[in-house]
Design an enzyme around this catalytic site. Structure first.
Site, PDB file in Angstrom:
ATOM      1  N   GLY A 319      -0.952  -2.116  -4.084  1.00  0.00           N
ATOM      2  CA  GLY A 319      -2.118  -2.042  -3.211  1.00  0.00           C
ATOM      3  C   GLY A 319      -1.984  -0.922  -2.189  1.00  0.00           C
ATOM      4  O   GLY A 319      -2.960  -0.221  -1.894  1.00  0.00           O
ATOM      5  N   TRP A 322      -2.520   2.316  -4.020  1.00  0.00           N
ATOM      6  CA  TRP A 322      -3.941   2.509  -4.330  1.00  0.00           C
ATOM      7  C   TRP A 322      -4.651   3.234  -3.194  1.00  0.00           C
ATOM      8  O   TRP A 322      -5.552   4.039  -3.428  1.00  0.00           O
ATOM      9  CB  TRP A 322      -4.605   1.150  -4.572  1.00  0.00           C
ATOM     10  N   HIS A 323      -4.238   2.973  -1.956  1.00  0.00           N
ATOM     11  CA  HIS A 323      -4.921   3.560  -0.815  1.00  0.00           C
ATOM     12  C   HIS A 323      -4.630   5.043  -0.653  1.00  0.00           C
ATOM     13  O   HIS A 323      -5.408   5.751   0.006  1.00  0.00           O
ATOM     14  CB  HIS A 323      -4.544   2.822   0.470  1.00  0.00           C
ATOM     15  N   GLY A 324      -3.552   5.530  -1.198  1.00  0.00           N
ATOM     16  CA  GLY A 324      -3.283   6.958  -1.059  1.00  0.00           C
ATOM     17  C   GLY A 324      -1.933   7.358  -1.593  1.00  0.00           C
ATOM     18  O   GLY A 324      -1.026   6.538  -1.742  1.00  0.00           O
ATOM     19  N   PHE A 518     -10.057   7.048  -0.056  1.00  0.00           N
ATOM     20  CA  PHE A 518      -9.216   6.193  -0.885  1.00  0.00           C
ATOM     21  C   PHE A 518      -9.798   6.014  -2.268  1.00  0.00           C
ATOM     22  O   PHE A 518      -9.155   5.433  -3.125  1.00  0.00           O
ATOM     23  CB  PHE A 518      -9.026   4.821  -0.218  1.00  0.00           C
TER      24      PHE A 518
END
Length: 518
Positions: A319, A322-324, A518
């Protein structure tokens, strides 16, 4: 094209809405959906028309793969489809990050041209992966290409979510009664949109005026005071909160104008009483995706406590990634994985230690919420900092390692405290970001709004503004907050109109939503 722009509000949205209404009156159902698809593709291509080929190619590929899966072609086809989706996402989002780290490890100088991240690639990739998995499981019912295209491209939720599920969206697209302008849904949707716009341009962007310079000077290694560091971290926490809350409201509002109800994606996460509760309230559709398509397939909590905690950590690391593409995001995900492990372990222990009833009081709940909020604010430093050095500089100041230094504007208070506490060195200094008292007042007022006022979905709860809201709504919130629920009165309409005027006058300095990156 930004939701918070003159182009969107006064040109794109009215044209699409008029076209939607006219095609609904004079053409077949399929043509109405095709109008929305074309409008959504235009909206997506506004930034960079070249990336239209990417999203259209992704749609064609995934629709073809899902067709094979519906014909029971087997697990290898599913693996092939998911792999290509992840490779595409990985190339655009993580290739440069991988090359940079490879160069550091091998002392080489491999080079890729700068890859510009296509908007929404994470969102439309995840949505289509869920469709492939459910097609393999035999869950998908509707397999019409037009419906599938609209499911992927529907512009209110295309750029930054929520991550919608086909079983929630496709039945709504199929309803003939959802075609054409409906005054009830128009008023509901417009109200939600205006509230979201106000949150973004009036509240979130104001908080950015304090968060951005704080983190900028931290990246330069400046010595921040204790209060400046915490003030900057709190300002960013509130900027991100109202930015994401505002976008979520605007997406729900725009969709409702077109008679579509999106799922809930944000529900007062800073009111959470522990980290588990926070992740039930923050980016709800992403949390649901991670739970259903990563955590549960890994085994969830079915294989013992140790395996459950391991699965939690893996899920949160992914997770964070996934954001960066950055170690700060990975560390942020790992930190929240660790916090979830501690939270679950504490709850398991408390079952054995706590009395059977009456253990929780108002005081213990307040303490739990305070600890949770402070932990979340501290964790956002990793999320916001551009480098690990910048994050370390912020944390160094936040733990008081620079001493108890108050801003220069508080020199009188510093002298009084020094006299009262002679054994503790209290000085004044810092970089002057919060030199004006109005900054502190704005941040505190914004925090109180987040903690004590009902959110948009609570206030409008009686008209069911979002899907799955019943899991969160407090039935007696109107008495708790002493605020009348939305009921489309003239008085409330005036307040909403005032909010719209203030927000629109603030659009000249419009900025992108944080979750666009994102």
């Amino acid at each position: 094209m930004l939701f918070n722009s003159y182009t969107f509000i006064f040109a794109f949205l009215p044209v699409v809405l008029v076209g939607f209404h006219l095609t609904s009156k004079h053409f077949q159902h399929q043509h109405v959906l095709q109008w929305l698809i074309l409008s959504s593709l235009f909206f997506y291509g506004w930034w960079n028309p070249a990336y239209l080929l990417l999203i259209v190619g992704s749609i064609l590929f995934n629709y073809l793969i899902s067709d094979f899966l519906r014909q029971r072609q087997g697990k290898p086809v599913l693996i092939f489809g998911i792999t290509l989706n992840l490779l595409l996402l990985g190339y655009y989002k993580y290739a440069n990050f991988f090359i940079e780290n490879l160069n550091q490890i091998t002392n080489n100088n491999y080079h890729l041209e700068t890859i510009i991240l296509p908007l929404a690639i994470s969102f439309f990739t995840f949505q289509q992966i869920t469709y492939l998995v459910d097609a393999y499981r035999g869950i998908t019912k509707d397999h019409n290409f037009t419906h599938y295209c609209l499911f992927v491209t529907f512009f209110p939720q295309l750029i930054a979510g929520p991550i919608v599920h086909h079983k929630e969206m496709l039945p709504q697209f199929l309803k003939r009664e959802n075609m054409g302008l409906r005054i009830d849904n128009f008023s509901i949707g417009l109200t939600i949109f205006i509230i979201g716009l106000f949150k973004k341009v009036v509240i979130a962007d104001t908080m950015a005026d304090y968060a951005t310079p704080t983190f900028s000077v931290a990246e330069q290694g400046a010595t921040l005071t204790l209060l400046e560091a915490w003030g900057g971290a709190l300002a960013y926490s509130l900027q991100l909160y109202f930015d994401f809350s505002g976008y979520s409201d605007m997406a729900i509002g725009i969709a409702r104008i077109f008679n579509i109800t999106l799922p809930i994606n944000f529900f007062s996460p800073y009111k959470a009483h522990n980290i588990i509760d926070f992740w039930r309230r923050w980016h709800i559709t992403l949390s649901t995706f991670l739970r259903d398509y990563i955590y549960i397939p890994l085994g969830g909590n079915r294989k013992g406590g140790t395996r459950q905690l391991t699965n939690l950590m893996i899920t949160m690391l992914l997770g964070g990634l996934w954001h960066g593409a950055g170690w700060s995001f990975i560390l942020w995900g790992g930190l929240h994985g660790l916090l979830l492990i501690v939270n679950h372990s504490w709850l398991a222990l408390k079952k054995h230690l706590a009395p059977p009833s009456g253990f929780q009081t108002r005081a213990t709940i307040t303490v739990a919420r305070t600890i949770t909020l402070l932990t979340i604010i501290a964790s956002w430093v990793l999320f916001r900092a551009e480098t690990l050095d910048g994050a370390i500089t912020m944390y160094h100041a936040m733990i008081g390692a620079n001493g108890i230094a108050l801003p220069k504007s508080m020199s009188g208070i510093a002298d009084l405290l020094q006299t009262t506490l002679p054994n503790i060195e209290i000085t004044t200094g810092g970089v002057g970001i919060f030199s004006k008292g109005s900054a502190d007042a704005k941040i505190i007022l914004t925090l109180l709004i987040a903690l004590y006022l009902p959110n948009t979905l609570e206030w409008m709860g009686r008209v069911q503004p979002a899907l799955n809201l019943e899991q969160y709504t407090q039935v007696r919130y109107r008495y708790r907050y002493r605020i009348s629920p939305w009921n489309s009165t003239v008085a409330q309409a005036r307040w909403i109109a005032l909010a719209a005027i203030i927000a629109i006058l603030s659009l000249s300095s419009a900025s992108e939503f944080l979750y666009f990156q994102f």
